[in-house]
Structure formats: C-alpha cells, structure tokens
Design an enzyme around this catalytic site. Structure first.
Site, PDB file in Angstrom:
ATOM      1  N   CYS A 118     -20.029  20.937   0.143  1.00 17.00           N
ATOM      2  CA  CYS A 118     -19.598  21.405  -1.170  1.00 17.00           C
ATOM      3  C   CYS A 118     -20.527  20.751  -2.193  1.00 17.00           C
ATOM      4  O   CYS A 118     -20.554  19.513  -2.295  1.00 17.00           O
ATOM      5  CB  CYS A 118     -18.148  20.973  -1.388  1.00 17.00           C
TER       6      CYS A 118
ATOM      7  N   CYS B 194     -23.630  26.963  -4.483  1.00 14.32           N
ATOM      8  CA  CYS B 194     -22.224  26.709  -4.132  1.00 14.32           C
ATOM      9  C   CYS B 194     -22.052  27.303  -2.747  1.00 14.32           C
ATOM     10  O   CYS B 194     -22.533  28.422  -2.488  1.00 14.32           O
ATOM     11  CB  CYS B 194     -21.287  27.388  -5.127  1.00 14.32           C
TER      12      CYS B 194
END
Ligand code: DGL
Length: 329
Positions: free
Chosen positions: A78, A189
């Site tokens: 992440c 992302c």
C-alpha cells in the site's frame, strides 16, 4: 520482542483493502513456492484520505498482528501506508525484512527523453514528504504531473472493475490528460492496476503505464535471499486471506482478483508438466541429446520468456530438459 525467523514461515502482505493483491500476484509469480498471508484492512479503508498519524497507527497494528502469526517478512503493499509508516516499522522490527511499495516514478521518468508523466495516487501519498523527495530526484528527467484520485480505490474495493460508473469517473478525472496528452502514467496506488485497462482507454493507447508491484516483489525476494530465508521448497505454496471485516465478501473478492491471474499461471504450469513428460518420452525414443528435439527446446525458451522468469521446470523442481540438450563429455 525478537522472534526466530523461520524459512518455512509465510511472507505477510498488507494493504488497506484488496488492492495489495496486485502486488501479491507478482510475489507469487516470482516466488511460487512460498506461503503468503494476505491481510486487508477493509474495515478502515480508505487510508488515502485519512490523517497520517491514523494511517501509521493502523498500519503498525496490522503489522504486529501479522508478526504474531510468525511472518518472516512483510510487504507493505500500500503506497499510502508505506509513506506513513514504513520507516517507523523498520525502526521497531530491524531484524525482519520489511519492504514498502512506492510509485514507480523511476522507470516512467526514464522511459524516453523527458516524458510527460502523470502520477495517479491517493491524496495522502501525493502530499507526503516521501513522494516529494522522489519527485525532486526525477524532476530534471521528466515533467511530473501528480494527480490525487480520491474515490478511485472505492470502485475496486466494491468489486466494480468494469462498470459504467467507473468509466464515467475516469473520464471526468482524466479529462485534461485524455487521448495521449501524456507519455506515461504511474499507478501509485495498489488498487489502480485492477482498472488499468479502463485507465489506458481514457488516457490513450500510446501511453505507457507503470506500477510498482514487480519491483517491490523482487526487492522482497532479494531481502529474503540475503538473510537466507527463502523456503527452498519444490512445490507451490499456499495463500491465506484475512480481512478486518468479518463477513466473507472481501475474502471472496480477494480470491477473485487473484484467481484471474493465477488461472493463467496454473494453466502454464500444468501445460509445462504435460510438456515435460512429453519431452522425456521423446528423449527416450530418440536417445539422449538428439538435436531433433531442438524445436521443442526453442518452444521451452518461448514459454520461459512469456513468464519473464527462470525456466518453469526449474521452479517446479523438474530435472531440466535443457541441461540434457547440452553436449556431455
Ligand atoms: N491501496 C492503497 C495504496 O496503494 C490505498 C488505498 C486507500 O486506502 O486509500 O495507496
């Protein structure tokens, strides 16, 4: 508390939700024999619009849980959690390999002479110091255009991978960059690779798209190798999915997202098993080292290239047909 890292223990992969599966599939591709625990904190997602302190606290809590389960390494799959917490995690657990993902700006900035590079990421990743340092490093090489994309991860988190709404959202978000206005785009992302096709459609077919999944997976393999922590098994490992939401829908979505990719890999592996047996039979019929097998050898190289990895039979622990082709004294 320091615990003994064991080779046969799993590698933990963590994300705010299901996005980290895009990194997990790369990890499985290059280390198919390893076991993995995938943890998604969907209950607290999205991270990208939260305060940094909150994201750091959540990330540390999840990492602790994964280390308590015996993980021998952690991939923070992440970008948002990496910018908020990876430095702190490394201070807390200096003896455990911890690898974080960051936007793949380097390959994008170097893909051609002074490209226009769009960087799509969560608002937090874009505003964090880590990204500013990265941008500073490549600002002479490329024109960098950071674009916060609040809300994009929610489509993936809902499993909405190809709907009208997603398309409309992307059309609006990317309006100023559509139809080849940029040379490259970075998916900063881990949720965004699941919308790669739609992003490409809006940005234009000539735009090169980059994400950090593969680089992150390779870095984890390198770190485990360095510490002699690769499991060295000769069969495929397993993946365990966990999520902070207790209903099973997120686990099902994780499996669905992973399976699409895995089905292709499994197919190639299975074809490879049949292929190997076929080659052994031919080999016995023709006698060893027969050059009539040369075309099959070329096909084997082609399959290997397709996977961009070391020979598949080597990974499955088969005796190497290619070795037999080499002349022996
Ligand atoms: N998948 C995460 C990332 O790579 C963020 C999604 C979110 O929780 O906002 O940044």
């Amino acid at each position: 508390m320091e615990y003994q890292l064991q080779r046969e223990n799993p590698i933990a992969v963590f994300d705010s939700g299901v996005g980290g599966i895009s990194v997990l599939r790369e990890l499985i591709r290059i280390m198919p024999e390893e076991d993995f625990i995938y943890f998604g904190d969907s209950k607290n997602a999205p991270y990208g619009t939260k305060e940094k302190e909150k994201v750091r606290e959540l990330t540390i809590g999840c990492a602790r849980k994964l280390f308590d389960q015996g993980a021998k390494g952690l991939v923070v799959a992440c970008n948002t959690a990496t910018s908020a917490a990876v430095r702190k995690l490394r201070e807390m657990y200096p003896y455990i390999p911890i690898v974080g993902i960051e936007p793949a700006l380097k390959p994008a900035a170097l893909c051609m002479e002074h490209p226009k590079v769009l960087v799509m990421a969560t608002p937090m990743t874009i505003h964090e110091e880590k990204f500013h340092v990265l941008m500073e490093r490549y600002k002479e090489k490329a024109q960098i255009l950071p674009l916060p994309c609040p809300g994009l991860m929610d489509f993936i988190e809902r499993g909405d991978l190809d709907g009208e709404d997603l398309h409309k959202y992307l059309e609006d978000l990317l309006y100023s960059y559509r139809e080849n206005q940029v040379d490259a785009a970075v998916l900063g992302c881990t949720h965004y690779p699941f919308a790669r096709k739609q992003i490409q459609q809006v940005l234009g077919e000539n735009v090169k798209i980059f994400d950090g999944g593969e680089g992150t997976a390779r870095e984890m393999k390198r770190r485990l190798q360095e510490k002699d922590l690769l499991c060295g098994r000769q069969k495929r490992g397993q993946v365990v999915f966990e999520n902070s939401l207790t209903d099973d829908s997120k686990i099902e979505l994780c499996k669905k997202l992973l399976n699409f990719w895995n089905m292709i890999l499994e197919f190639v592996f299975e074809v490879d098993i049949i292929w190997t047996h076929f080659l052994h039979i031919l080999d016995n019929v023709n006698g060893n080292h027969s050059f009539t097998l040369f075309p099959f050898y070329l096909i084997n190289i082609f399959i290997t290239k397709l996977l961009e990895e070391k020979p598949i039979r080597e990974r499955r622990g088969f005796s190497s047909f290619c070795d037999k082709m080499l002349p022996v004294k």
